[in-house]
Design an enzyme around this catalytic site. Structure first.
Site, mmCIF file in Angstrom:
data_model
loop_
_atom_site.group_PDB
_atom_site.id
_atom_site.type_symbol
_atom_site.label_atom_id
_atom_site.label_comp_id
_atom_site.label_asym_id
_atom_site.label_seq_id
_atom_site.Cartn_x
_atom_site.Cartn_y
_atom_site.Cartn_z
ATOM 1 N N GLN A 92 0.713 -1.261 0.065
ATOM 2 C CA GLN A 92 -0.034 0.039 -0.114
ATOM 3 C C GLN A 92 0.734 1.198 0.096
ATOM 4 O O GLN A 92 0.214 2.384 -0.195
ATOM 5 C CB GLN A 92 -0.695 -0.023 1.358
ATOM 6 C CG GLN A 92 -1.898 -1.086 1.499
ATOM 7 C CD GLN A 92 -2.472 -1.264 2.725
ATOM 8 O OE1 GLN A 92 -3.872 -0.626 3.102
ATOM 9 N NE2 GLN A 92 -1.894 -1.938 3.632
ATOM 10 N N ASP A 116 6.058 4.815 -1.374
ATOM 11 C CA ASP A 116 7.448 4.950 -1.468
ATOM 12 C C ASP A 116 8.018 4.058 -2.146
ATOM 13 O O ASP A 116 7.433 3.008 -2.663
ATOM 14 C CB ASP A 116 8.060 5.057 0.079
ATOM 15 C CG ASP A 116 8.149 3.817 0.731
ATOM 16 O OD1 ASP A 116 8.340 2.550 0.208
ATOM 17 O OD2 ASP A 116 7.466 3.722 1.732
ATOM 18 N N HIS A 128 -1.620 1.137 -4.276
ATOM 19 C CA HIS A 128 -1.855 2.760 -4.127
ATOM 20 C C HIS A 128 -1.105 3.649 -5.089
ATOM 21 O O HIS A 128 -0.983 4.821 -4.670
ATOM 22 C CB HIS A 128 -1.809 2.861 -2.811
ATOM 23 C CG HIS A 128 -3.073 2.336 -1.871
ATOM 24 N ND1 HIS A 128 -2.907 2.365 -0.394
ATOM 25 C CD2 HIS A 128 -4.285 1.678 -2.262
ATOM 26 C CE1 HIS A 128 -4.000 1.801 0.053
ATOM 27 N NE2 HIS A 128 -4.651 1.180 -1.092
ATOM 28 N N CYS A 147 3.544 17.679 -19.731
ATOM 29 C CA CYS A 147 3.775 15.943 -19.751
ATOM 30 C C CYS A 147 4.600 15.948 -20.797
ATOM 31 O O CYS A 147 4.519 16.173 -22.033
ATOM 32 C CB CYS A 147 2.413 15.536 -20.114
ATOM 33 S SG CYS A 147 2.338 13.778 -20.843
ATOM 34 N N THR A 149 0.497 -3.005 8.758
ATOM 35 C CA THR A 149 -0.718 -2.103 8.263
ATOM 36 C C THR A 149 -1.833 -2.155 9.279
ATOM 37 O O THR A 149 -2.064 -3.193 9.925
ATOM 38 C CB THR A 149 -1.268 -2.626 6.885
ATOM 39 O OG1 THR A 149 -2.337 -1.951 6.505
ATOM 40 C CG2 THR A 149 -1.326 -3.998 6.699
ATOM 41 N N SER A 150 -2.570 -1.095 9.564
ATOM 42 C CA SER A 150 -3.627 -1.081 10.665
ATOM 43 C C SER A 150 -4.956 -1.773 10.123
ATOM 44 O O SER A 150 -5.623 -1.916 11.028
ATOM 45 C CB SER A 150 -3.656 0.572 10.803
ATOM 46 O OG SER A 150 -4.369 1.184 9.713
ATOM 47 N N ASN A 197 2.969 -7.254 12.977
ATOM 48 C CA ASN A 197 2.730 -5.843 13.145
ATOM 49 C C ASN A 197 3.148 -5.284 14.454
ATOM 50 O O ASN A 197 3.397 -6.137 15.672
ATOM 51 C CB ASN A 197 1.193 -5.435 13.037
ATOM 52 C CG ASN A 197 1.074 -4.219 12.421
ATOM 53 O OD1 ASN A 197 1.408 -3.587 11.732
ATOM 54 N ND2 ASN A 197 0.058 -3.396 13.167
ATOM 55 N N ALA A 232 8.989 -4.344 12.574
ATOM 56 C CA ALA A 232 9.275 -4.933 11.322
ATOM 57 C C ALA A 232 10.626 -5.355 10.977
ATOM 58 O O ALA A 232 10.964 -6.601 10.517
ATOM 59 C CB ALA A 232 8.835 -4.078 10.068
HETATM 60 P P1 OAD Z 1 -1.230 2.887 9.085
HETATM 61 O O1 OAD Z 1 -0.493 4.238 9.483
HETATM 62 O O2 OAD Z 1 -2.725 3.056 8.977
HETATM 63 O O3 OAD Z 1 -0.876 2.054 10.029
HETATM 64 C C1 OAD Z 1 0.607 1.543 10.237
HETATM 65 C C2 OAD Z 1 0.738 0.247 11.027
HETATM 66 O O4 OAD Z 1 1.932 -0.027 11.257
HETATM 67 C C3 OAD Z 1 0.042 0.379 12.397
HETATM 68 O O5 OAD Z 1 -0.841 -0.923 12.538
HETATM 69 C C4 OAD Z 1 1.286 0.447 13.297
HETATM 70 O O6 OAD Z 1 1.085 -0.441 14.510
HETATM 71 C C5 OAD Z 1 2.217 -0.484 12.445
HETATM 72 N N1 OAD Z 1 3.615 0.055 12.668
HETATM 73 C C6 OAD Z 1 4.254 1.134 12.836
HETATM 74 N N2 OAD Z 1 5.373 1.182 13.164
HETATM 75 C C7 OAD Z 1 5.797 -0.022 12.884
HETATM 76 C C8 OAD Z 1 7.208 -0.961 13.118
HETATM 77 N N3 OAD Z 1 8.072 -0.234 12.992
HETATM 78 N N4 OAD Z 1 7.117 -2.328 12.546
HETATM 79 C C9 OAD Z 1 5.738 -2.926 12.230
HETATM 80 N N5 OAD Z 1 4.726 -2.294 12.467
HETATM 81 C C10 OAD Z 1 4.719 -0.892 12.640
HETATM 82 O O7 OAD Z 1 -0.799 2.660 7.392
HETATM 83 P P2 OAD Z 1 -1.459 1.783 6.577
HETATM 84 O O8 OAD Z 1 -2.040 0.636 7.239
HETATM 85 O O9 OAD Z 1 -0.375 1.414 5.402
HETATM 86 O O10 OAD Z 1 -3.883 5.057 1.645
HETATM 87 O O11 OAD Z 1 -2.465 2.578 5.957
HETATM 88 C C11 OAD Z 1 -3.274 2.341 4.677
HETATM 89 C C12 OAD Z 1 -3.485 3.346 3.824
HETATM 90 O O12 OAD Z 1 -4.039 4.472 4.340
HETATM 91 C C13 OAD Z 1 -2.275 4.026 3.122
HETATM 92 O O13 OAD Z 1 -1.811 3.221 2.186
HETATM 93 C C14 OAD Z 1 -2.996 5.064 2.734
HETATM 94 C C15 OAD Z 1 -3.603 5.511 4.052
HETATM 95 O O14 OAD Z 1 -4.664 6.591 3.905
HETATM 96 C C16 OAD Z 1 -4.071 5.808 0.784
HETATM 97 O O15 OAD Z 1 -3.531 7.040 0.957
HETATM 98 C C17 OAD Z 1 -5.026 5.500 -0.354
HETATM 99 ZN ZN ZN Z 2 -0.008 13.961 -21.595
#
Ligand code: OAD
Ligand code: ZN
Length: 229
Positions: free
Chosen positions: A88, A91, A106, A133, A173-174, A198, A216
């Site tokens: 997701q 980067d 994403h 472009c 991921t959350s 996580n 991680a």
């Molecule tokens: P979140 O910020 O919602 O969640 C990050 C998760 O990583 C949490 O559950 C933390 O506990 C965990 N975490 C933090 N540090 C960590 C570490 N060092 N090792 C392991 N786990 C760790 O991020 P995402 O779940 O990626 O979408 O968010 C999903 C989507 O929401 C993103 O792709 C983005 C956002 O809105 C869009 O922009 C479309």
């Molecule tokens: Zn173009």
């Protein structure tokens, strides 16, 4: 063994890329709707372009960590066909950590999408200054990222991979944002094994067969060692 790995912001957190929902994260105290929707872009393109320009520039100041590198090692040793890595994250730390096939559901910060001619281009610099472009010359480039209300990339291929796998692993991921949050349910519905790595409990922790807590950079290399043993 065929494995599907889903990563989220937690896999890049220890590289210094802020997560979204943790304290101090990108969305902490902010409404994502002010920057991460097509409506926000129509209303205030400068604000939205600046937000993504800053995040793109910040990539130059971070490095992949041991979790990214371990997943690259898994791909190299397992063979590219047996690992389906979907992230997701927008980067490029999986690629810089050595992964060859990364599915960015994403989108990618280092890519621009022309809304005039539909071309996509690798992009390293800024977009706020409305550059032309490279394909059609029109100044209508936007970040090639998926906003709320838009359909994530590669969904069909991801579902096929989840169908064909033996094990689904969710890392950092959350479990709040769909459709990614539903991959565990889809995998379980198909009778696959599921594992979560996580730092904290996620919204979907209780749905996994097994869940491990920790950073991680520790959990991922240890798990990869287990798989390759
Ligand atoms: P979140 O910020 O919602 O969640 C990050 C998760 O990583 C949490 O559950 C933390 O506990 C965990 N975490 C933090 N540090 C960590 C570490 N060092 N090792 C392991 N786990 C760790 O991020 P995402 O779940 O990626 O979408 O968010 C999903 C989507 O929401 C993103 O792709 C983005 C956002 O809105 C869009 O922009 C479309
Ligand atoms: Zn173009």
């Amino acid at each position: 063994m065929r494995i599907v790995v889903l990563t989220g912001a937690g896999v890049s957190a220890e590289s210094g890329v802020p997560t979204f929902r943790d304290a101090g994260g990108l969305w902490d105290g902010h409404d994502p709707m002010t920057v991460a929707t097509p409506e926000a872009f129509d209303r205030d393109p400068t604000l939205v372009q600046r937000f993504y320009d800053e995040r793109r520039a910040a990539l130059a100041r971070v490095q992949p960590n041991a979790a990214h590198q371990a997943l690259a090692r898994l791909e190299a040793e397992l063979g590219g066909d047996d690992l389906y890595l979907v992230t997701q994250n927008i980067d490029d730390l999986h690629e810089r950590g050595g992964s060859r096939r990364v599915h960015h559901m994403h989108g990618r910060l280092r890519a621009a999408w022309c809304t005039a001619c539909d071309a996509r281009h690798d992009w390293e610099t800024t977009l706020v200054d409305r550059p032309p472009c490279p394909a059609c010359g029109s100044p209508q480039l936007r970040p090639d990222v998926v906003w709320f209300g838009e359909v994530p990339y590669d969904m069909e291929a991801i579902e096929e991979a989840l169908w064909a796998c033996d094990l689904f692993v969710s890392i950092g991921t959350s479990g709040v944002v769909y459709p990614a949050a539903a991959f565990v349910h889809y995998a379980i519905g198909n009778g696959r094994q599921t594992l979560e790595l996580n730092l904290d409990e996620s919204d979907t922790t209780s749905d996994f067969h097994q869940s491990r807590r920790g950073p991680a950079t520790e959990l991922v290399p240890a798990w990869v060692d287990e798989v390759l043993r």
